[in-house]
Motif scaffolding. Structure first.
Motif, PDB file in Angstrom:
ATOM      1  N   LEU A   1       4.406  -7.928   5.738  1.00 48.44           N
ATOM      2  CA  LEU A   1       5.216  -6.426   6.258  1.00 48.44           C
ATOM      3  C   LEU A   1       6.541  -6.837   5.147  1.00 48.44           C
ATOM      4  N   VAL A   2       6.894  -8.208   5.337  1.00 47.93           N
ATOM      5  CA  VAL A   2       7.970  -8.785   4.907  1.00 47.93           C
ATOM      6  C   VAL A   2       7.077  -8.571   3.260  1.00 47.93           C
ATOM      7  N   LEU A   3       6.417  -9.390   2.733  1.00 45.45           N
ATOM      8  CA  LEU A   3       5.959  -8.958   1.483  1.00 45.45           C
ATOM      9  C   LEU A   3       5.929  -7.822   1.126  1.00 45.45           C
ATOM     10  N   GLY A   4       5.658  -6.166   1.452  1.00 46.41           N
ATOM     11  CA  GLY A   4       5.631  -5.275   1.490  1.00 46.41           C
ATOM     12  C   GLY A   4       6.642  -5.294   1.295  1.00 46.41           C
ATOM     13  N   PHE A   5       7.804  -4.762   1.736  1.00 43.16           N
ATOM     14  CA  PHE A   5       8.773  -4.561   1.322  1.00 43.16           C
ATOM     15  C   PHE A   5       9.360  -5.009   0.658  1.00 43.16           C
ATOM     16  N   VAL A   6       9.401  -6.608   0.096  1.00 40.28           N
ATOM     17  CA  VAL A   6      10.324  -7.024  -1.560  1.00 40.28           C
ATOM     18  C   VAL A   6       9.243  -6.682  -2.740  1.00 40.28           C
ATOM     19  N   VAL A   7       8.013  -5.844  -2.245  1.00 40.39           N
ATOM     20  CA  VAL A   7       7.364  -5.620  -3.846  1.00 40.39           C
ATOM     21  C   VAL A   7       7.327  -4.268  -3.822  1.00 40.39           C
ATOM     22  N   LEU A   8       6.989  -3.511  -2.472  1.00 37.86           N
ATOM     23  CA  LEU A   8       6.589  -1.938  -2.347  1.00 37.86           C
ATOM     24  C   LEU A   8       7.704  -1.413  -2.478  1.00 37.86           C
ATOM     25  N   ASP A   9       8.042   0.003  -2.408  1.00 30.28           N
ATOM     26  CA  ASP A   9       9.170   1.165  -1.868  1.00 30.28           C
ATOM     27  C   ASP A   9       9.748   0.799  -0.993  1.00 30.28           C
ATOM     28  N   HIS A  10      10.257   1.481  -0.013  1.00 31.54           N
ATOM     29  CA  HIS A  10      10.772   1.786   1.263  1.00 31.54           C
ATOM     30  C   HIS A  10      10.183   1.970   1.984  1.00 31.54           C
TER      31      HIS A  10
ATOM     32  N   LEU B   1      -1.946  -5.876   0.031  1.00 29.62           N
ATOM     33  CA  LEU B   1      -1.756  -6.400  -0.644  1.00 29.62           C
ATOM     34  C   LEU B   1      -3.437  -5.385  -1.970  1.00 29.62           C
ATOM     35  N   ALA B   2      -3.728  -5.098  -0.818  1.00 36.00           N
ATOM     36  CA  ALA B   2      -4.481  -4.095  -2.039  1.00 36.00           C
ATOM     37  C   ALA B   2      -3.719  -3.055  -2.370  1.00 36.00           C
ATOM     38  N   MET B   3      -2.326  -2.078  -1.740  1.00 36.78           N
ATOM     39  CA  MET B   3      -1.487  -1.486  -2.552  1.00 36.78           C
ATOM     40  C   MET B   3      -1.127  -1.807  -3.345  1.00 36.78           C
ATOM     41  N   ILE B   4      -0.882  -3.343  -3.403  1.00 37.66           N
ATOM     42  CA  ILE B   4       0.152  -4.360  -4.609  1.00 37.66           C
ATOM     43  C   ILE B   4      -0.660  -3.721  -5.476  1.00 37.66           C
ATOM     44  N   LEU B   5      -2.122  -4.599  -5.307  1.00 36.39           N
ATOM     45  CA  LEU B   5      -3.619  -4.234  -6.585  1.00 36.39           C
ATOM     46  C   LEU B   5      -3.819  -3.473  -7.286  1.00 36.39           C
ATOM     47  N   LYS B   6      -3.183  -1.955  -6.196  1.00 36.53           N
ATOM     48  CA  LYS B   6      -4.194  -0.413  -7.015  1.00 36.53           C
ATOM     49  C   LYS B   6      -2.285   0.140  -8.000  1.00 36.53           C
ATOM     50  N   LYS B   7      -1.149  -0.670  -7.056  1.00 39.49           N
ATOM     51  CA  LYS B   7      -0.581  -0.070  -7.969  1.00 39.49           C
ATOM     52  C   LYS B   7       0.240  -0.441  -9.113  1.00 39.49           C
ATOM     53  N   TYR B   8      -0.688  -1.904  -9.562  1.00 36.57           N
ATOM     54  CA  TYR B   8      -0.630  -2.757 -10.700  1.00 36.57           C
ATOM     55  C   TYR B   8      -1.455  -2.856 -11.580  1.00 36.57           C
ATOM     56  N   THR B   9      -2.192  -2.028 -11.366  1.00 35.39           N
ATOM     57  CA  THR B   9      -3.924  -2.403 -11.584  1.00 35.39           C
ATOM     58  C   THR B   9      -4.588  -0.595 -12.015  1.00 35.39           C
ATOM     59  N   GLY B  10      -4.379  -0.311 -11.281  1.00 33.22           N
ATOM     60  CA  GLY B  10      -4.513   1.394 -11.080  1.00 33.22           C
ATOM     61  C   GLY B  10      -6.469   1.342 -10.418  1.00 33.22           C
TER      62      GLY B  10
END
Length: 286
Positions: A69-78, A143-152
Motif C-alpha cells: 500500500l505504501v508503494l501504491g501511494f508513492v507511485v500511483l495517484d491518491h 505492481l500490475a497497475m504500475i506496469l499497466k500505467k507505464y507499459t500499456g
C-alpha cells in the motif's frame, strides 16, 4: 445525487470484489498451497519457509499488503490509493476473520482440480471487479497497475509478469504437483481477469442507415439520454440520399433502440458491434 449514487455503487463493487478474493484465497488457495502469485502466493511460500506456528499465511498476508500500500501511494495517484486501502482492508480483514471463525487444517475436498477452479475463478472475478473501478486488494495487483500505467500492458498480462516468479517458486518450496497446479492456476487467472473486465465494460456501438434521422436522434437523445452523430451519405446501389447515425449504448439501451427501429422503421439498416473500450462522456475516461 448522482455522485452519491456512484460512490455507493463503487463502494459496493469494491466490497464484493474484495470479499470474493478473500473467500477464494482462504478456502481454496491456502489449504492447497496454490501459490498463484500475489500476496497470497507469497504468504503461502513464507508460511512454509518460516518455522513458526504463530506466523500464519493470513498474518503474513496482512503485513505484506500494508507494505505494498505504501508503494501504491508513492507511485500511483491518491484516488487509486484510497480505493486500494479500502479493498485491502476488506480483503485482509475478512481473511483474518475467517481464520478465527473457520480455521482450516486441510482442504475442503480431496478433488484438487475442482478446488483449483474455485481458487482461480473467485479471486479472478473479484480482481476484475476491482480493476473495473480502479481499485485493488493491494499486493502484486499494485505492481500490475504500475506496469499497466507505464507499459500499456493488459491487466491480465501485467498480473502474469508480476506473479510468475512467485508461482514458479512453489516448485521448489512444495512439490512438483503443487508447483504445476500453481502455474496452471496463474495462467488461467490472467485470462479470466481480462475476459471479465471486457465483459463488464462491454457496450454496443450502432451504425444506423435511415432516410429520416430526426426520429432516431430524438429517441436516442431524449429517451435514452445519449448522444449521436449524423452524417449524410448516398446508397451505392440505389443512388438515393441516406443518413448514417452513429451512437454508443449500453446493452440494455441497445435492445431498446433495436426494438424502436424495428417498430418505427423496419427498413432501417443497422450495424451493431460489441465494444469494451468506448471513451468519452458517459463512458470510460480517456
Amino acid at each position: 445525487m448522482s455522485d452519491s449514487k456512484l460512490n455507493f455503487k463503487t463502494v459496493l463493487a469494491m466490497t464484493l470484489g474484495a470479499s470474493l478474493v478473500a473467500v477464494g484465497v482462504y478456502f481454496f488457495k491456502f489449504p492447497n498451497h496454490f501459490s498463484m502469485g500475489g500476496v497470497s502466493g507469497l504468504s503461502i511460500l513464507l508460511g512454509k519457509v518460516i518455522p513458526s506456528t504463530l506466523v500464519t499465511p493470513a498474518t503474513i498476508n496482512t503485513v505484506i499488503t500494508l507494505l505494498y500500500l505504501v508503494l501504491g501511494f508513492v507511485v500511483l495517484d491518491h484516488g487509486f490509493g484510497l480505493r486500494t486501502v479500502y479493498g485491502s482492508l476488506v480483503y485482509s480483514g475478512l481473511i483474518q476473520l475467517l481464520e478465527w471463525v473457520c480455521p482450516l487444517s486441510s482442504p475442503l475436498t480431496n478433488q484438487k482440480m475442482l478446488e483449483l477452479f474455485f481458487a482461480v475463478i473467485l479471486p479472478a472475478l473479484g480482481s476484475a471487479i476491482l480493476f473495473n473501478v480502479d481499485a485493488s486488494t493491494g499486493g502484486s495487483d499494485i505492481l500490475a497497475m504500475i506496469l499497466k500505467k507505464y507499459t500499456g500492458l493488459d491487466a491480465g498480462r501485467a498480473l502474469l509478469l508480476s506473479d510468475i516468479a512467485i508461482a514458479a517458486s512453489a516448485l521448489l518450496v512444495f512439490d512438483i504437483e503443487t508447483g504445476l497446479f500453481s502455474l496452471l492456476g496463474l495462467i488461467l487467472k490472467s485470462v479470466i481477469v481480462d475476459s471479465v473486465i471486457e465483459s463488464l465494460n462491454r457496450k454496443k456501438s450502432f451504425l444506423v442507415v435511415v432516410h429520416n434521422p430526426e426520429p432516431v436522434c430524438h429517441f436516442i437523445n431524449d429517451t435514452m439520454c445519449r448522444g449521436a452523430t449524423v452524417w449524410k451519405a448516398k446508397g451505392a446501389y440505389t443512388n438515393q440520399d441516406q443518413y448514417v447515425v452513429l451512437t454508443a449504448l449500453s446493452r440494455h439501451q441497445a435492445v431498446q433502440l433495436r426494438n424502436y427501429l424495428k417498430r418505427t422503421d423496419p427498413r432501417a439498416f443497422m450495424l451493431i458491434t460489441n465494444s469494451s473500450e468506448i471513451f468519452g462522456k458517459g463512458f470510460l475516461r480517456a
